[in-house]
Design an enzyme around this catalytic site. Structure first.
Site, PDB file in Angstrom:
ATOM      1  N   ASP A  18       0.823  -1.209   0.000  1.00  0.00           N
ATOM      2  CA  ASP A  18       0.000   0.000   0.000  1.00  0.00           C
ATOM      3  C   ASP A  18       0.863   1.269   0.000  1.00  0.00           C
ATOM      4  OD1 ASP A  18      -2.426   1.307  -0.049  1.00  0.00           O
ATOM      5  OD2 ASP A  18      -2.644   1.352   2.136  1.00  0.00           O
ATOM      6  N   HIS A  35       2.112   3.442  -9.229  1.00  0.00           N
ATOM      7  CA  HIS A  35       1.961   1.991  -9.423  1.00  0.00           C
ATOM      8  C   HIS A  35       3.140   1.425 -10.216  1.00  0.00           C
ATOM      9  CE1 HIS A  35      -1.848   2.221  -7.524  1.00  0.00           C
ATOM     10  NE2 HIS A  35      -2.466   2.868  -8.499  1.00  0.00           N
ATOM     11  N   LEU A 129      11.031 -20.132  -4.237  1.00  0.00           N
ATOM     12  CA  LEU A 129      10.011 -19.238  -3.682  1.00  0.00           C
ATOM     13  C   LEU A 129       8.687 -19.502  -4.381  1.00  0.00           C
ATOM     14  CD1 LEU A 129       9.428 -16.662  -1.862  1.00  0.00           C
ATOM     15  CD2 LEU A 129       9.718 -15.346  -3.966  1.00  0.00           C
TER      16      LEU A 129
HETATM   17  C1  IPE Z   1      -5.500  -2.789  -0.141  1.00  0.00           C
HETATM   18  O1  IPE Z   1      -5.176  -1.462  -0.290  1.00  0.00           O
HETATM   19  C2  IPE Z   1      -5.453  -3.492  -1.457  1.00  0.00           C
HETATM   20  C3  IPE Z   1      -4.122  -3.635  -2.052  1.00  0.00           C
HETATM   21  C4  IPE Z   1      -2.996  -3.276  -1.528  1.00  0.00           C
HETATM   22  C5  IPE Z   1      -4.112  -4.258  -3.334  1.00  0.00           C
HETATM   23  P1  IPE Z   1      -6.279  -0.322  -0.440  1.00  0.00           P
HETATM   24  O2  IPE Z   1      -5.538   0.945  -0.541  1.00  0.00           O
HETATM   25  O3  IPE Z   1      -7.210  -0.640  -1.543  1.00  0.00           O
HETATM   26  O4  IPE Z   1      -7.063  -0.458   0.942  1.00  0.00           O
HETATM   27  P2  IPE Z   1      -7.941   0.584   1.733  1.00  0.00           P
HETATM   28  O5  IPE Z   1      -8.987   1.109   0.789  1.00  0.00           O
HETATM   29  O6  IPE Z   1      -7.043   1.665   2.211  1.00  0.00           O
HETATM   30  O7  IPE Z   1      -8.519  -0.212   2.881  1.00  0.00           O
HETATM   31  C1  IPE Z   2      -1.561   0.202  -3.383  1.00  0.00           C
HETATM   32  O1  IPE Z   2      -1.399   1.556  -3.388  1.00  0.00           O
HETATM   33  C2  IPE Z   2      -1.882  -0.346  -4.740  1.00  0.00           C
HETATM   34  C3  IPE Z   2      -3.269  -0.817  -4.868  1.00  0.00           C
HETATM   35  C4  IPE Z   2      -4.188  -0.800  -3.933  1.00  0.00           C
HETATM   36  C5  IPE Z   2      -3.659  -1.347  -6.151  1.00  0.00           C
HETATM   37  P1  IPE Z   2      -2.621   2.567  -3.348  1.00  0.00           P
HETATM   38  O2  IPE Z   2      -3.025   2.886  -4.748  1.00  0.00           O
HETATM   39  O3  IPE Z   2      -3.725   2.076  -2.485  1.00  0.00           O
HETATM   40  O4  IPE Z   2      -1.926   3.822  -2.691  1.00  0.00           O
HETATM   41  P2  IPE Z   2      -2.546   4.839  -1.662  1.00  0.00           P
HETATM   42  O5  IPE Z   2      -3.062   4.063  -0.489  1.00  0.00           O
HETATM   43  O6  IPE Z   2      -3.647   5.562  -2.388  1.00  0.00           O
HETATM   44  O7  IPE Z   2      -1.407   5.728  -1.299  1.00  0.00           O
HETATM   45 MG    MG Z   3      -4.167   2.366  -0.502  1.00  0.00          MG
END
Ligand code: IPE
Ligand code: IPE
Ligand code: MG
Length: 236
Positions: A18, A35, A129
């Site tokens: 995240d 990303h 792995l």
């Molecule tokens: C969780 O992250 C999903 C992934 C890392 C793929 P999100 O950013 O979507 O989660 P929330 O919305 O903060 O709970």
């Molecule tokens: C994690 O990063 C990737 C996915 C959930 C696909 P985020 O896109 O959720 O990044 P933040 O939380 O908005 O910073």
């Molecule tokens: Mg996120």
């Protein structure tokens, strides 16, 4: 598969990757750029995982709730997934990585499904792995599907239908929640939350999380073998 379970010293680590969006925003970049940077981190972490004793690595790449994001971002994420699978395939084979994608396939494009199947087939002999990438994944959906699929409902049957229990669960990006990731498998996982945004996460952060894990005492509901130091101090 037996190999992973007989090697007692290897861990199953799950990572909620995240913080890509916030990392990009802080740099005036698009979320898609965040990303892209996150994909680079995946390469680093996959390479470092066996060196710190991880035998199974499950990465949360796209949750079933992530479909709620703007279509352009969803599109960018799906395209990156395909690019990762094509680009990293050779490296996975060379590094002895067995790649598997978990989650729903019926909402992915046929091209992405084909890329996943190719990658899974090409890496199926990898034994260093076991890399599981969760795409269109929801733990609640997975539990429901597993319950529907077993002949007779029991803890063992459901556990086997789902997957290996998680030893160490890491979430980057500062949030402290599971967001529907491996809910059953994390029943006794040690949780490590890192403030580092995923694109900045590296081999050293992974090693630090494993060190933290190794310093903890897992009791699984039982009484510790030796009285805990904290408790002794409290009794004095
Ligand atoms: C969780 O992250 C999903 C992934 C890392 C793929 P999100 O950013 O979507 O989660 P929330 O919305 O903060 O709970
Ligand atoms: C994690 O990063 C990737 C996915 C959930 C696909 P985020 O896109 O959720 O990044 P933040 O939380 O908005 O910073
Ligand atoms: Mg996120």
């Amino acid at each position: 598969m037996a190999l992973y379970f007989t090697k007692q010293s290897t861990l199953h680590a799950g990572i909620i990757m995240d913080g890509n969006g916030r990392w990009a925003l802080a740099r005036g970049l698009s979320r898609a750029a965040g990303h892209r940077a996150g994909v680079e981190t995946v390469g680093r972490v996959v390479e470092a995982a066996p060196e710190v004793g991880i035998g199974i690595l499950t990465l949360f790449a796209f949750s079933s709730d992530n479909w709620r994001r703007p279509p352009a971002e969803v599109d960018a994420l799906m395209r990156l997934m395909g690019i990762y699978l094509e680009k990293e395939l050779g490296r996975c084979v060379n590094q002895g990585v067995r790649l598997q994608v978990i989650g729903r396939r019926d909402r992915l494009t046929p091209a992405l499904c084909a890329a996943i199947s190719r990658a899974e087939a090409a890496t199926e002999r990898g034994s260093k792995l076991w890399l599981r990438i969760a795409v269109d994944y929801s733990a609640r959906d997975a539990i429901l599907a597993a319950a529907r699929g077993v002949a007779e409902l029991s803890l063992d049957a459901l556990g086997s239908a789902l997957g290996p229990p998680v030893d160490l669960l890491i979430r980057t990006g500062g949030e402290r929640r599971l967001s529907d990731f491996l809910l059953w498998e994390c029943a006794y996982a040690e949780l490590v939350f890192s403030r580092t945004m995923w694109p900045d996460f590296g081999a050293q952060d992974l090693a630090a999380a494993v060190r933290e894990f190794r310093g903890r005492e897992r009791r699984f509901g039982a009484v510790p073998e030796k009285p805990m130091r904290l408790r002794e101090a409290w009794l004095d």
